[in-house]
Each structure stands twice: as structure tokens, then as C-alpha cells.
Scaffold this motif. Structure first.
Motif, PDB file in Angstrom:
ATOM      1  N   PRO A 172       0.701  -1.247   0.033  1.00 48.92           N
ATOM      2  CA  PRO A 172      -0.062   0.072  -0.089  1.00 48.92           C
ATOM      3  C   PRO A 172       0.928   1.419   0.027  1.00 48.92           C
ATOM      4  O   PRO A 172       1.550   1.627   0.886  1.00 48.92           O
ATOM      5  N   ILE A 173       0.554   2.177  -1.019  1.00 54.24           N
ATOM      6  CA  ILE A 173       1.393   3.281  -1.104  1.00 54.24           C
ATOM      7  C   ILE A 173       0.329   4.381  -1.702  1.00 54.24           C
ATOM      8  O   ILE A 173       0.009   4.489  -2.950  1.00 54.24           O
ATOM      9  N   ASP A 174       0.079   4.966  -1.094  1.00 57.74           N
ATOM     10  CA  ASP A 174      -1.165   6.229  -1.442  1.00 57.74           C
ATOM     11  C   ASP A 174      -0.698   6.917  -2.670  1.00 57.74           C
ATOM     12  O   ASP A 174      -1.376   7.397  -3.287  1.00 57.74           O
ATOM     13  N   LEU A 175       0.892   7.466  -2.494  1.00 61.41           N
ATOM     14  CA  LEU A 175       1.413   8.197  -3.631  1.00 61.41           C
ATOM     15  C   LEU A 175       1.429   7.484  -4.771  1.00 61.41           C
ATOM     16  O   LEU A 175       1.215   8.354  -5.927  1.00 61.41           O
ATOM     17  N   HIS A 176       1.361   6.378  -5.010  1.00 62.95           N
ATOM     18  CA  HIS A 176       1.273   5.496  -6.201  1.00 62.95           C
ATOM     19  C   HIS A 176      -0.203   5.069  -6.515  1.00 62.95           C
ATOM     20  O   HIS A 176      -0.303   4.041  -7.180  1.00 62.95           O
ATOM     21  N   GLY A 177      -1.169   5.459  -5.687  1.00 63.88           N
ATOM     22  CA  GLY A 177      -2.623   5.279  -6.020  1.00 63.88           C
ATOM     23  C   GLY A 177      -3.013   3.624  -5.546  1.00 63.88           C
ATOM     24  O   GLY A 177      -3.967   3.224  -5.981  1.00 63.88           O
ATOM     25  N   VAL A 178      -2.213   3.189  -4.512  1.00 63.48           N
ATOM     26  CA  VAL A 178      -2.411   1.871  -3.893  1.00 63.48           C
ATOM     27  C   VAL A 178      -2.913   2.100  -2.356  1.00 63.48           C
ATOM     28  O   VAL A 178      -1.867   2.349  -1.640  1.00 63.48           O
ATOM     29  N   THR A 179      -4.030   1.859  -2.301  1.00 57.81           N
ATOM     30  CA  THR A 179      -4.556   2.111  -0.820  1.00 57.81           C
ATOM     31  C   THR A 179      -4.462   0.922  -0.016  1.00 57.81           C
ATOM     32  O   THR A 179      -4.173  -0.306  -0.462  1.00 57.81           O
ATOM     33  N   SER A 183      -4.662  -3.297  -1.144  1.00 60.29           N
ATOM     34  CA  SER A 183      -3.709  -4.102  -0.828  1.00 60.29           C
ATOM     35  C   SER A 183      -4.398  -5.546  -0.314  1.00 60.29           C
ATOM     36  O   SER A 183      -4.052  -6.725  -0.575  1.00 60.29           O
ATOM     37  N   LEU A 184      -5.300  -5.104   0.765  1.00 59.64           N
ATOM     38  CA  LEU A 184      -6.059  -6.088   1.292  1.00 59.64           C
ATOM     39  C   LEU A 184      -7.224  -6.961   0.221  1.00 59.64           C
ATOM     40  O   LEU A 184      -7.189  -8.073   0.663  1.00 59.64           O
ATOM     41  N   ASN A 185      -7.595  -6.180  -0.409  1.00 61.00           N
ATOM     42  CA  ASN A 185      -8.498  -6.681  -1.712  1.00 61.00           C
ATOM     43  C   ASN A 185      -7.499  -7.799  -2.186  1.00 61.00           C
ATOM     44  O   ASN A 185      -7.920  -8.855  -2.752  1.00 61.00           O
ATOM     45  N   ALA A 186      -6.425  -7.331  -2.572  1.00 64.91           N
ATOM     46  CA  ALA A 186      -5.301  -8.117  -3.319  1.00 64.91           C
ATOM     47  C   ALA A 186      -5.058  -9.671  -2.649  1.00 64.91           C
ATOM     48  O   ALA A 186      -5.160 -10.462  -3.315  1.00 64.91           O
ATOM     49  N   LEU A 187      -4.946  -9.383  -1.561  1.00 66.62           N
ATOM     50  CA  LEU A 187      -4.716 -10.771  -0.567  1.00 66.62           C
ATOM     51  C   LEU A 187      -5.787 -11.522  -0.647  1.00 66.62           C
ATOM     52  O   LEU A 187      -5.791 -12.762  -0.525  1.00 66.62           O
ATOM     53  N   THR A 188      -7.055 -10.881  -0.386  1.00 68.02           N
ATOM     54  CA  THR A 188      -8.279 -11.687  -0.440  1.00 68.02           C
ATOM     55  C   THR A 188      -8.583 -12.567  -1.728  1.00 68.02           C
ATOM     56  O   THR A 188      -8.658 -13.639  -1.715  1.00 68.02           O
ATOM     57  N   THR A 189      -8.250 -11.778  -2.823  1.00 66.78           N
ATOM     58  CA  THR A 189      -8.032 -12.539  -4.235  1.00 66.78           C
ATOM     59  C   THR A 189      -7.245 -13.564  -4.137  1.00 66.78           C
ATOM     60  O   THR A 189      -7.465 -14.610  -4.939  1.00 66.78           O
ATOM     61  N   PRO A 218       1.633   1.390   6.540  1.00 66.75           N
ATOM     62  CA  PRO A 218       0.441   1.951   7.286  1.00 66.75           C
ATOM     63  C   PRO A 218       0.138   1.103   8.513  1.00 66.75           C
ATOM     64  O   PRO A 218       0.042  -0.269   8.370  1.00 66.75           O
ATOM     65  N   THR A 219      -0.177   1.874   9.706  1.00 64.00           N
ATOM     66  CA  THR A 219      -0.222   0.951  10.965  1.00 64.00           C
ATOM     67  C   THR A 219      -1.554   0.084  10.768  1.00 64.00           C
ATOM     68  O   THR A 219      -1.731  -1.112  11.177  1.00 64.00           O
ATOM     69  N   ALA A 220      -2.592   0.564  10.174  1.00 62.87           N
ATOM     70  CA  ALA A 220      -4.081  -0.070   9.963  1.00 62.87           C
ATOM     71  C   ALA A 220      -3.519  -1.352   9.205  1.00 62.87           C
ATOM     72  O   ALA A 220      -4.208  -2.452   9.434  1.00 62.87           O
ATOM     73  N   PHE A 221      -2.804  -1.212   8.173  1.00 63.79           N
ATOM     74  CA  PHE A 221      -2.387  -2.587   7.192  1.00 63.79           C
ATOM     75  C   PHE A 221      -1.606  -3.371   8.092  1.00 63.79           C
ATOM     76  O   PHE A 221      -1.880  -4.657   7.902  1.00 63.79           O
ATOM     77  N   PHE A 222      -0.776  -3.194   8.657  1.00 64.22           N
ATOM     78  CA  PHE A 222       0.205  -3.876   9.682  1.00 64.22           C
ATOM     79  C   PHE A 222      -0.708  -4.628  10.492  1.00 64.22           C
ATOM     80  O   PHE A 222      -0.396  -5.804  10.733  1.00 64.22           O
TER      81      PHE A 222
END
Length: 431
Positions: A172-179, A183-189, A218-222
Motif C-alpha cells: 500500500p502506497i497512497d502516493l502511487h494510488g495503492v490504498t 492491498s487487502l483486496n489483493a490478498l483476499t483475491t 500503514p499501521t492499519a495495514f500492519f
């Protein structure tokens, strides 16, 4: 007297082309935050051997500890004739690494070796094979390290098939348009389409991506990764090879997020310039491998062990975690002051003294490795050594020793600002 060019010519004839070099500055001596080359030129070191000499080149306490060990013995192989200092350092790391649970440690020699062993341990403990890593991540140049690394060139190119059962999801890198949600959706997929989570041994993540561009998790992601791992019986591995030992303002970067990994890999800053790496983790997990399954001839070198004890003492005595925060804030404030005049600056970031500046083209908005490389070269001309990184090679990362003297730090900031302004002026005159 040899010159840099003389040695470079010899290097080209003698050393394999695959050993890349960021500069042609051949070191003669170094002290704290300064390096002098074979021609007597002096440089301020904002690389620190890629976050290795966090405590500075030749810190007196580290040198004293190494000299004392040299007078006793240099090598026995811990697996043949063990030594108490290895045990004592393991005890210290077991206390320092986050997690309210019993821990054990194994020492090896390099960061890549620590990564390899963390995967071995995870697979032995879970009886599973699959591993998940992240795009842009860097985990070493061994085959498993390459497989985990989320960047093809130069790390994977030309080396053939990578080890199987390794999967990547976007970091997840907001600057590059990846929220975080992306990332979590990609992991689910991934779990639905490619690998059953019940086959996954571990998820490995850098709390701050190193080679990938100094993007902080990001803390929420970790925290969500921790929850996902707990839900599916997956082990969470924190790759703290570059982030460890006061660099981010904490002993280990995961402390910023209140997350404890099951296994933690460490190297670089651990021994202040001497080869030493470690894996520390939950005691029951660390004990999964059979005797003889872990270790190595040079693993836990008595020289590196002695240096690491001194490094931990210096971090505590000189309050280097607090100093890293102070230095990083000063650096980021200075860079922020340039934003109005330098439209190429896309982002300034990083916890503690693990900081980076990212450059995009002012007109197209696309990553600008050209600006980045020009800045690195300009700063070197003025006596400041910088490193670039990032999947687009458009990031300058700042890794000066945390012990850098205030006067030299101010000098470096002045050189950095002058270099950025000069490169901006040159770019502006061409556009």
C-alpha cells in the motif's frame, strides 16, 4: 599514490560486472560520519554502508570491544566450541524484540541468510510451504531472497526460475494510488484464486520498504496483517534488516505500530560494520528446526557478537533513538522548505532518521530518475554521498550515521539544498 580512476580500471578487469557500485569513490579511511578516499578527498557519508554504521564509522566503544575480542579468539564455530557472548547477545535480543512471549534467537552472517532461515523456520513450524511477500520489497540476493523480492531488475534478471510457492501482493502506497483497501483486496483475491491460506507458512513484510523506496507500512495495514495471520495460522515475519537498531527512532520499526511479529530478521546496524545477522522469534517456533538445521560456519562470529554488544550499549547510552527522531525532523523540515521552489519534489517521508525524497517530472508528473541521478552526482561533486532507491529509481534515501556531529550535519544540509537548487536550475533551463 593510487587514484580512484586507477583502481576503477583494475576493478573492471578483476571483479565481476554483476557487483554494482553506486560511486567510484575508493575509501582510504573513515571516522564517524566522514570518509576520505585514496586521493585524500573528504566526503560526508549519508549512506552509512546502507544503514550498517548507524553508530558511525569506527565508534570507539565498538572498536574497543572488537580489539578485546581479538585478544581472546577470533573463531571457533559456535556449533563446535560455543562461547558465552553468543548466549548473552541472544538474551538481549530476546528482550528487545517486541512481543509478550518467550523468544529464542539464532545468529547467522548476512541479512539474506537471516531471511532464508526465517523461511526455513516458518516452514518447519507450520508444516506449510507457501510464502507471501510484497511488490517493491527487497529481501536479498540468494534464491529465496530473490524470489521474495518484489523487483525484477537488477535482482532477478537473468537468473532463471525462482523457487516456487512464493506470491506477491501490492504494497500500500497512497502516493502511487495503492490504498490499504487495495492491498487487502489483493490478498483476499490471492487466497481465493491462487493459494489456500491453510497452505501459507508466512507473510513477510518490511515495516519500511528499503530498496523499494522507503515507504512506511500503514499501521492499519500492519495490524490487519497480524489479524489475518492469526486467523489462518500464518506466521508474520518482520524484515527489520534495514530498519533496525535506532534507525527509525525505535530499536525496531514495528514498535511504531504496536505490532509484534512471530519472527524478526535483523542484520546491518546490529554490529556496527561487522558481519552479523539474527532471527529472533517465538520460542516454540524457533525450536521447530532439528539440531543442525540452523547455523553456519561463521554464524554468530565472536567478532560480530562483541561489536553488537557495544552497539546496543551505544544506542542506549547516547540515546540514539531520540537523536534519530531529532535529526530526521531537521532533515525533513529543510527539505520541506524547498517544495515551493522545486516542483519536482513529489514526497518527503520516513520515520526517525530513515528518510527519503521522491522526485517526479514537473511537467508530466511521472517518476524522474534523471533528476534523482543528477542530484546524487551533484552532491557527490560537493562532497556528500547519497544513495538512490525505489522501483522507479526516483528516490534519494538518507542514511547518515545517527551519531553524525551537529556541525557536519548542518554542512551536509547546506550541500544538499545547494545541490537540489542547482539541479532544478539546470532542469529548468532545459525545459
Amino acid at each position: 599514490m593510487s587514484t580512484n580512476l586507477d583502481i576503477q580500471a583494475r576493478k573492471t578487469d578483476a571483479i565481476a560486472r554483476g557487483v554494482g557500485m553506486m560511486t567510484q569513490v575508493y575509501a582510504d579511511r573513515a571516522e564517524n560520519s566522514e570518509i576520505w578516499d585514496v586521493e585524500g578527498n573528504r566526503y560526508i557519508d549519508f549512506a552509512a554502508g546502507i544503514a550498517v554504521v548507524n553508530t558511525g564509522h569506527r565508534h570507539p566503544k565498538v572498536i574497543e570491544a572488537v580489539k578485546a575480542q581479538l585478544d581472546k579468539f577470533t573463531h571457533t564455530c559456535h556449533q563446535v566450541v560455543p562461547y558465552e557472548n553468543y548466549v548473552a547477545l541472544a538474551e538481549r535480543l530476546n528482550k528487545l524484540v517486541p512481543g509478550n512471549f518467550a523468544k529464542k534467537t539464532v545468529f547467522v552472517t548476512t541479512g539474506a541468510e537471516a531471511i532464508e532461515n526465517s523461511i526455513k523456520i516458518a516452514r518447519a513450524a507450520t508444516k506449510r510451504a507457501a510464502v507471501i511477500a510484497f511488490s517493491g520489497g527487497f529481501h536479498g540476493r540468494t534464491f529465496m531472497g530473490m524470489s521474495l523480492t518484489g523487483k525484477v531488475f537488477p535482482y532477478k534478471a537473468g537468473f532463471g526460475a525462482m523457487p516456487g510457492d512464493v506470491y506477491h501482493v501490492p504494497f500500500p502506497i497512497d502516493l502511487h494510488g495503492v490504498t490499504v483497501e487495495d492491498s487487502l483486496n489483493a490478498l483476499t483475491t490471492l487466497f481465493k484464486a491462487d493459494v489456500d491460506p491453510q497452505r501459507v507458512a508466512a507473510i513477510i513484510v518490511e515495516p519500511v520498504q528499503g530498496e523499494g523506496g522507503f515507504y512506511q507500512v500503514p499501521t492499519a495495514f500492519f495490524k490487519t496483517l497480524r489479524e489475518i495471520c492469526d486467523k489462518h495460522g500464518i506466521l508474520l515475519i518482520a524484515d527489520e534488516v534495514q530498519t533496525g537498531f535506532a534507525r527509525t527512532g525505535k530499536i525496531l520499526a514495528m514498535e511504531h505500530h504496536g505490532v509484534a511479529a512471530d519472527l524478526t530478521t535483523m542484520a546491518k546496524g546490529l554490529a556496527g560494520g561487522f558481519p552479523l545477522a539474527a532471527v529472533t522469534g517465538r520460542a516454540d517456533i524457533m525450536d521447530a528446526a532439528n539440531p543442525g538445521g540452523l547455523g553456519g560456519t561463521y554464524g554468530g562470529s565472536p567478532i560480530g557478537i562483541a561489536a553488537a554488544h557495544a552497539v546496543l550499549d551505544v544506542i542506549d547510552e547516547e540515546q540514539l533513538c531520540e537523536r534519530a527522531v531529532s535529526l530526521g525532523n531537521r532533515l525533513k523540515q529543510r527539505l520541506q522548505s524547498l517544495r515551493d521552489d522545486v516542483p519536482e519534489i513529489a514526497d518527503i517521508r520516513g520515520p526517525g532518521f530513515m528518510n527519503a525524497i521522491e522526485f517526479n517530472d514537473a511537467i508530466s508528473g511521472k517518476p524522474s530518475p534523471e533528476f534523482t541521478n543528477a542530484l546524487r552526482a551533484k552532491a557527490q561533486e560537493k562532497g556528500l554521498l547519497l544513495l538512490s532507491c525505489g522501483i522507479h529509481a526516483n528516490v534519494i534515501r538518507f542514511l547518515a550515521p545517527i551519531t553524525i556531529q551537529d556541525g557536519i550535519f548542518q554542512e551536509a544540509l547546506d550541500i544538499l539544498e545547494a545541490s537540489i537548487r542547482e539541479v532544478r536550475s539546470e532542469v529548468g533551463s532545459k525545459s
